[in-house]
Design an enzyme around this catalytic site. Sequence first.
Site, PDB file in Angstrom:
ATOM      1  N   CYS A   1      10.864  43.555  -4.521  1.00  0.00           N
ATOM      2  CA  CYS A   1      10.519  44.707  -5.343  1.00  0.00           C
ATOM      3  C   CYS A   1       9.860  45.746  -4.441  1.00  0.00           C
ATOM      4  O   CYS A   1       9.061  45.416  -3.589  1.00  0.00           O
ATOM      5  CB  CYS A   1       9.548  44.285  -6.442  1.00  0.00           C
ATOM      6  SG  CYS A   1       8.625  45.667  -7.122  1.00  0.00           S
TER       7      CYS A   1
ATOM      8  N   ASP B   1       1.085  10.238   3.863  1.00  0.00           N
ATOM      9  CA  ASP B   1       1.797  11.097   4.806  1.00  0.00           C
ATOM     10  C   ASP B   1       0.849  12.127   5.411  1.00  0.00           C
ATOM     11  O   ASP B   1       0.593  13.176   4.850  1.00  0.00           O
ATOM     12  CB  ASP B   1       2.944  11.816   4.086  1.00  0.00           C
ATOM     13  CG  ASP B   1       3.968  12.343   5.066  1.00  0.00           C
ATOM     14  OD1 ASP B   1       3.879  11.999   6.268  1.00  0.00           O
ATOM     15  OD2 ASP B   1       4.851  13.096   4.632  1.00  0.00           O
TER      16      ASP B   1
ATOM     17  N   CYS C   1      12.861  45.308 -10.636  1.00  0.00           N
ATOM     18  CA  CYS C   1      11.816  44.297 -10.775  1.00  0.00           C
ATOM     19  C   CYS C   1      11.463  44.099 -12.240  1.00  0.00           C
ATOM     20  O   CYS C   1      11.264  45.071 -12.976  1.00  0.00           O
ATOM     21  CB  CYS C   1      10.598  44.754  -9.988  1.00  0.00           C
ATOM     22  SG  CYS C   1       9.138  43.769 -10.276  1.00  0.00           S
TER      23      CYS C   1
ATOM     24  N   CYS D   1       7.763  45.565 -12.882  1.00  0.00           N
ATOM     25  CA  CYS D   1       7.371  46.975 -12.803  1.00  0.00           C
ATOM     26  C   CYS D   1       8.547  47.944 -12.858  1.00  0.00           C
ATOM     27  O   CYS D   1       8.345  49.153 -12.856  1.00  0.00           O
ATOM     28  CB  CYS D   1       6.557  47.232 -11.538  1.00  0.00           C
ATOM     29  SG  CYS D   1       7.546  47.273 -10.041  1.00  0.00           S
TER      30      CYS D   1
ATOM     31  N   CYS E   1       3.341  47.599  -8.147  1.00  0.00           N
ATOM     32  CA  CYS E   1       3.846  46.418  -8.856  1.00  0.00           C
ATOM     33  C   CYS E   1       2.711  45.442  -9.165  1.00  0.00           C
ATOM     34  O   CYS E   1       2.003  45.011  -8.265  1.00  0.00           O
ATOM     35  CB  CYS E   1       4.897  45.724  -7.989  1.00  0.00           C
ATOM     36  SG  CYS E   1       5.577  44.256  -8.775  1.00  0.00           S
TER      37      CYS E   1
ATOM     38  N   GLU F   1       0.854  -1.199   0.000  1.00  0.00           N
ATOM     39  CA  GLU F   1       0.000   0.000   0.000  1.00  0.00           C
ATOM     40  C   GLU F   1       0.882   1.239   0.000  1.00  0.00           C
ATOM     41  O   GLU F   1       1.990   1.195   0.512  1.00  0.00           O
ATOM     42  CB  GLU F   1      -0.832   0.071   1.301  1.00  0.00           C
ATOM     43  CG  GLU F   1      -1.715  -1.114   1.538  1.00  0.00           C
ATOM     44  CD  GLU F   1      -2.193  -1.221   2.996  1.00  0.00           C
ATOM     45  OE1 GLU F   1      -1.824  -0.342   3.815  1.00  0.00           O
ATOM     46  OE2 GLU F   1      -2.912  -2.172   3.298  1.00  0.00           O
TER      47      GLU F   1
ATOM     48  N   LYS G   1      10.986   3.300   2.611  1.00  0.00           N
ATOM     49  CA  LYS G   1      11.091   4.748   2.410  1.00  0.00           C
ATOM     50  C   LYS G   1      11.806   5.048   1.099  1.00  0.00           C
ATOM     51  O   LYS G   1      12.895   4.525   0.860  1.00  0.00           O
ATOM     52  CB  LYS G   1      11.869   5.377   3.573  1.00  0.00           C
ATOM     53  CG  LYS G   1      11.136   5.313   4.911  1.00  0.00           C
ATOM     54  CD  LYS G   1       9.970   6.296   4.935  1.00  0.00           C
ATOM     55  CE  LYS G   1       9.148   6.192   6.195  1.00  0.00           C
ATOM     56  NZ  LYS G   1       9.464   7.176   7.205  1.00  0.00           N
TER      57      LYS G   1
ATOM     58  N   TYR H   1      -6.767   2.398   6.596  1.00  0.00           N
ATOM     59  CA  TYR H   1      -5.954   1.264   6.150  1.00  0.00           C
ATOM     60  C   TYR H   1      -5.875   0.109   7.139  1.00  0.00           C
ATOM     61  O   TYR H   1      -5.134  -0.832   6.908  1.00  0.00           O
ATOM     62  CB  TYR H   1      -4.537   1.729   5.804  1.00  0.00           C
ATOM     63  CG  TYR H   1      -3.880   2.544   6.899  1.00  0.00           C
ATOM     64  CD1 TYR H   1      -3.761   3.920   6.775  1.00  0.00           C
ATOM     65  CD2 TYR H   1      -3.402   1.939   8.055  1.00  0.00           C
ATOM     66  CE1 TYR H   1      -3.186   4.680   7.762  1.00  0.00           C
ATOM     67  CE2 TYR H   1      -2.831   2.691   9.059  1.00  0.00           C
ATOM     68  CZ  TYR H   1      -2.721   4.058   8.902  1.00  0.00           C
ATOM     69  OH  TYR H   1      -2.163   4.796   9.899  1.00  0.00           O
TER      70      TYR H   1
ATOM     71  N   LYS I   1       2.188   4.615   1.567  1.00  0.00           N
ATOM     72  CA  LYS I   1       2.222   5.106   2.939  1.00  0.00           C
ATOM     73  C   LYS I   1       1.808   6.574   2.895  1.00  0.00           C
ATOM     74  O   LYS I   1       2.576   7.442   2.475  1.00  0.00           O
ATOM     75  CB  LYS I   1       3.624   4.955   3.520  1.00  0.00           C
ATOM     76  CG  LYS I   1       3.733   5.329   4.969  1.00  0.00           C
ATOM     77  CD  LYS I   1       5.054   4.821   5.544  1.00  0.00           C
ATOM     78  CE  LYS I   1       5.167   5.079   7.033  1.00  0.00           C
ATOM     79  NZ  LYS I   1       5.272   6.500   7.356  1.00  0.00           N
TER      80      LYS I   1
HETATM   81  P1  AMP Z   1       6.213   6.043  11.108  1.00  0.00           P
HETATM   82  O1  AMP Z   1       5.391   7.198  11.652  1.00  0.00           O
HETATM   83  O2  AMP Z   1       7.264   6.489  10.154  1.00  0.00           O
HETATM   84  O3  AMP Z   1       6.654   5.099  12.164  1.00  0.00           O
HETATM   85  O4  AMP Z   1       5.231   5.225  10.166  1.00  0.00           O
HETATM   86  C1  AMP Z   1       4.074   4.666  10.654  1.00  0.00           C
HETATM   87  C2  AMP Z   1       2.934   5.511  10.243  1.00  0.00           C
HETATM   88  O5  AMP Z   1       2.622   5.356   8.890  1.00  0.00           O
HETATM   89  C3  AMP Z   1       1.694   5.117  10.950  1.00  0.00           C
HETATM   90  O6  AMP Z   1       1.578   5.813  12.129  1.00  0.00           O
HETATM   91  C4  AMP Z   1       0.616   5.529  10.008  1.00  0.00           C
HETATM   92  O7  AMP Z   1       0.135   6.773  10.438  1.00  0.00           O
HETATM   93  C5  AMP Z   1       1.288   5.765   8.690  1.00  0.00           C
HETATM   94  N1  AMP Z   1       0.686   5.100   7.532  1.00  0.00           N
HETATM   95  C6  AMP Z   1       0.368   5.725   6.392  1.00  0.00           C
HETATM   96  N2  AMP Z   1      -0.145   4.887   5.507  1.00  0.00           N
HETATM   97  C7  AMP Z   1      -0.148   3.671   6.069  1.00  0.00           C
HETATM   98  C8  AMP Z   1      -0.550   2.393   5.626  1.00  0.00           C
HETATM   99  N3  AMP Z   1      -1.030   2.209   4.400  1.00  0.00           N
HETATM  100  N4  AMP Z   1      -0.431   1.382   6.483  1.00  0.00           N
HETATM  101  C9  AMP Z   1       0.081   1.581   7.728  1.00  0.00           C
HETATM  102  N5  AMP Z   1       0.484   2.755   8.190  1.00  0.00           N
HETATM  103  C10 AMP Z   1       0.381   3.805   7.380  1.00  0.00           C
HETATM  104 ZN    ZN Z   2       7.678  45.033  -9.089  1.00  0.00          ZN
END
Ligand code: AMP
Ligand code: ZN
Length: 660
Positions: free
Chosen positions: A421, A117, A403, A406, A426, A113, A309, A223, A115
């Site tokens: 600027c 952010d 600039c 302008c 402007c 899946e 990562k 998830y 990850k």
């Molecule tokens: P970390 O914070 O780097 O330890 O990574 C773990 C975090 O990844 C978890 O706390 C989740 O919030 C996040 N996460 C995002 N997507 C997923 C996913 N598909 N499965 C599990 N964790 C996920």
């Molecule tokens: Zn300007």
Amino acid sequence: MEANEAKKRIEALKAEVEEHSRRYYDEDAPTISDFEYDKLIHTLMDLEDAFPQFRTPDSPTQHVGGKVSSKFDPVRHEVPLESLMDVFSHEDLFAFGSRVNDAIAEEKTFVVEPKVDGLSIAIEYRNGKFYRGATRGDGQTGEDVTENLRTIRSLPQELRNAPERLIVRGEVYMAKDTFERLNSRYEVEGKPLLANPRNGAAGSLRQKDAKVTAERCLDLIVYNIQFSTAQYKSHTETLDALTAMGFDVVPYKHYDNIRDCVEQIEWIGEHRDEFSYEMDGAVIKVNDLAQRSRLGSTTKVPRWAVAYKYPPEKKCSRVVNIVVQVGRTGVLTPKAVIEPIRLAGTTVSNATLHNQDFIDKLDVRIGDTVWVQKAGEIIPEVVAVEFSARPEGTQPFKLPEVCSECGSPVVRDADGAAMRCTGAECPAQRLRNITHFASKDAMDIEGLGPAVVESLVNAGLVKNCADIYYLDAQSVAQLDRMGKKSAENLIAAIEKSKQQGFSRLLAAFGIRQVGVKAGKVLAKRYSNLDELMQASVEELMTIDDIGPVTAQYLADWFAAPQSRHQLALLRDAGVSFESTEEVADARFAGKTFVLTGTLSRYTRDEATDVIERFGGKVSGSVSKKTSYVLAGEAAGSKLTKAQELGIAVISEDEFGAMIE
Ligand code: AMP
Ligand code: ZN
């Protein structure tokens, strides 16, 4: 490495990680990328593995970052919200595969899946109704953010065919386009910008006022099932069930072995850009739930999953040109136009060079071959020059002095590397300047917010701040979402603002460092703008609260042709330049007195008070800068010095006449 040195290094790393962890979790304002943060943690882990005698229970490697803050009620997680172990290479990923193999002999399958952010949360449903939601916190106890979560549209308030009780884990995130939209609005409104979508999400979810959260348009993707009264056999089954209940579920692919997962991981990495959310890796999980429980967890992370990562991608390209863009706040940003390359899933044809200092530091020149990096989803940037490939005849690059939009002079911020600027008219800064002009602390024009300013500008009705005083209700009424009535109201509010007076008008110009406070101070000193315009930098500097930098900004602004044009338009429109503050008597402005001898009519303190009240200064010693020496009985060396330097000596009677 010697034990001694290792100990020192571990201590230093611990402090560094703790500090970054605090910035990330508690302040939602990180100063390093997640990738760099993860690297730091891993360096620390490796060192602690090599020197286990220095591993302490309080080490950040031993607990999940983030404390529970007191802003919200605590919620104890029934099932802890674990972290994930990170891997940075295929090799580490295969090592994970063999650990699973060693523990589980029978057949197993894996799920890959993205990850997502954002901010990890657990949400609970009772009889299909959303009951409560909490942040991860330290993994055991989080913060109750139920009310804020209710504002998220992709969080279903009610589920279809839900089990009696259900706890789901997911990620609250800010979509990339939402992030861009909000930041572009904040820029116009002069508000602080969100650092990145992740911080946007975290900061927005942990707001005391749910209304603020609602404005941020967050999203949710889930998830994992943490707990359910229904039974499931596999992870994929739970994800499908969640989809059927009405959740937005993380997209997944299912494979028979780790080797096949790699292709999907690479695919996700290559297509990162096409997802609506940011991601910082891919997650690889064992699919069978019974196998998962057999694998169990370490103190911190499950043994049945890892996070892969993605390294920031770096590639070489050639700088064909350097162009300069003028932003809405007037800041000039140089950009390298490069021969197109593919980076982290997108075609990149330009990369930021940030500012002149950055260009100087790297010594980037047109014609150079440079390394371009895209870390996460941040705008690509030039990170280094390949000097061996530098062609003949290149020149160091200097930002222009005027600039490009302008023609106004560009000046460097007194307190930073930004070049700006200075044009009051402007076009690049139009939206922001007019919005600021009309805002609460400035001319306070009701109904003239960012959206209306934008439509006025787009319709070509205003080009600068003064133009708003030349609008008529008829043309305003033609705008989208503007009726006759609201157009008339707007014109009336604009008309009324003509009487706001000197201090607000001055603050409305948006001169650097000249805000509400400076506006007031200056409006106490001068009875109208014209008097202020006559003042020299030296005179301005004698005013309390006005330093040399501000004084110079003021003088430069008033001297600039675009400002003069603005002022003329405002004056013709009948906008008041007069002060509404009580103007102080500043007859001693710019004058320095030295007191000497015995005064009979005043004490020294009294004389000092009077001088300062009239804007003068009192000094202890005579110099060329002294304006007057006030001499009483038996004056000594100071008097002699004044006579030598030819400085005016006054008696108490003469002083008395001056302060009458
Ligand atoms: P970390 O914070 O780097 O330890 O990574 C773990 C975090 O990844 C978890 O706390 C989740 O919030 C996040 N996460 C995002 N997507 C997923 C996913 N598909 N499965 C599990 N964790 C996920
Ligand atoms: Zn300007």
